[in-house]
Design an enzyme around this catalytic site. Structure first.
Site, PDB file in Angstrom:
ATOM      1  CG  ASP A   1      -8.537   1.038   3.494  1.00 32.19           C
ATOM      2  OD1 ASP A   1      -9.360   0.251   2.981  1.00 32.19           O
ATOM      3  OD2 ASP A   1      -7.301   0.885   3.410  1.00 32.19           O
TER       4      ASP A   1
ATOM      5  CE  LYS B   1      -4.347  -1.425   2.114  1.00 29.97           C
ATOM      6  NZ  LYS B   1      -5.320  -1.125   3.160  1.00 29.97           N
TER       7      LYS B   1
END
Ligand code: ATR
Length: 289
Positions: free
Chosen positions: A109, A73
């Site tokens: 997220d 990520k």
């Protein structure tokens, strides 16, 4: 049917075999009759050149985008043409969209967490929250809470220094964010304050196979006024959530956030509203397998 017009997205990460995302997105494509497919794209850890090749490969192969998961990520960020402010603030990209030949990085997220929280009828604006853990998931949650105007967020972590780093990097919000060492005593004391409305577990404690683990000490009762959100979704009902239910607190499982972050990525790729019920059902089916 896959044909010459099938549009592709996928999941860059390692390992990806057990991810729920392929089943979740492919079920959504099928339900909406979209000629799209979502593929697992395993990229080995610590393989810097392969991360770069994978990201550029999206462009080369005509992919419409990808999700990115652990451990890449952060690593994908330097290979993208643009990064959203939210992804930059969280310090991680979980969604790549190919827009007019450019690789654009987003992070869904934090917004996914807040959407799941609201779906569970908890509005964070003006409320105070405890966030346990200080890793990547905690950063997304903290960003979501602060940007949706939570009044105060306390980050409790086993390693205090990590919580302090998180607070100093993300706390440009006039004292709304603070760090605390996580111990059973500090957690119980902090949660006992009547001002606290929300407790979020972002650690892996309670996750399969260590399902008996809980951040909350066995001998203490959880305040009934709390909403308890566990990011863990395997098992769906963690030990922490069982304790919350027993004490009359509201328990929210981690699948809602997984579905919402996926739904936000889905709409970025396709421009079409995501079928949330279909996506959640597909995840539950996968979890039962
Ligand atoms: P993620 O990106 O999924 O958040 P991570 O960056 O590895 O994962 O972070 C894991 C978090 O869970 C950390 O806050 C970690 O605490 P430390 O920073 O002290 O390592 C926390 N964690 C993991 N196991 C834990 C345990 N048994 N007790 C308390 N916290 C734990």
């Amino acid at each position: 049917m896959i044909d010459g017009r099938t549009q592709l997205v996928g999941l860059i990460g390692w390992p990806v075999e057990h991810s729920l995302s392929p089943a979740m997105h492919n079920a959504a494509f099928a339900a909406l009759d979209l000629n799209w497919r979502y593929l697992p794209l395993p990229v080995r850890p610590r393989a810097t050149a392969e991360v770069q090749a994978a990201v550029h490969g999206l462009l080369a192969l005509g992919f419409r985008g990808a999700n990115v998961t652990v451990p890449h990520k952060q690593a994908v960020m330097k290979h993208l043409d643009e990064i959203s402010n939210t992804a930059r603030a969280i310090g991680a990209v979980n969604t790549i969209v190919v827009q007019e030949g450019r690789l654009c990085g987003y992070n869904t997220d934090g917004d996914g967490f807040v959407a799941a929280l609201r779906e569970a009828h908890f509005e964070p604006a003006g409320r105070q929250a405890l966030v346990v853990g200080a890793g990547g998931a905690a950063r997304a949650v903290v960003h979501g809470l602060l940007s949706s105007k939570a009044e105060k967020v306390t980050v409790l972590n086993r390693t205090l220094e990590r919580a302090q780093v998180l607070v100093s990097e993300m706390g440009g919000h006039s004292g709304r964010l603070r760090a605390l060492l996580l111990t059973p005593e500090t957690l119980v004391e902090a949660a006992s304050s009547p001002e606290i409305g929300l407790l979020v577990n972002t650690t892996t404690v309670g996750m399969w196979p260590q399902v008996d683990g809980s951040i909350w000490p066995e001998s203490k009762t959880l305040p009934a006024s709390l909403t308890v959100f566990d990011l863990v979704y395997n098992p769906l009902e963690t030990h922490l959530l069982q304790e919350a239910s027993i004490s009359g607190a509201r328990a929210v499982d981690g699948l809602g956030m997984l579905v919402m972050q996926g739904a936000l990525a889905f709409v970025k790729w396709t421009g079409v509203q995501a079928p949330l019920d279909v996506m959640r059902a597909a995840c539950e089916r996968e979890l039962r397998r």
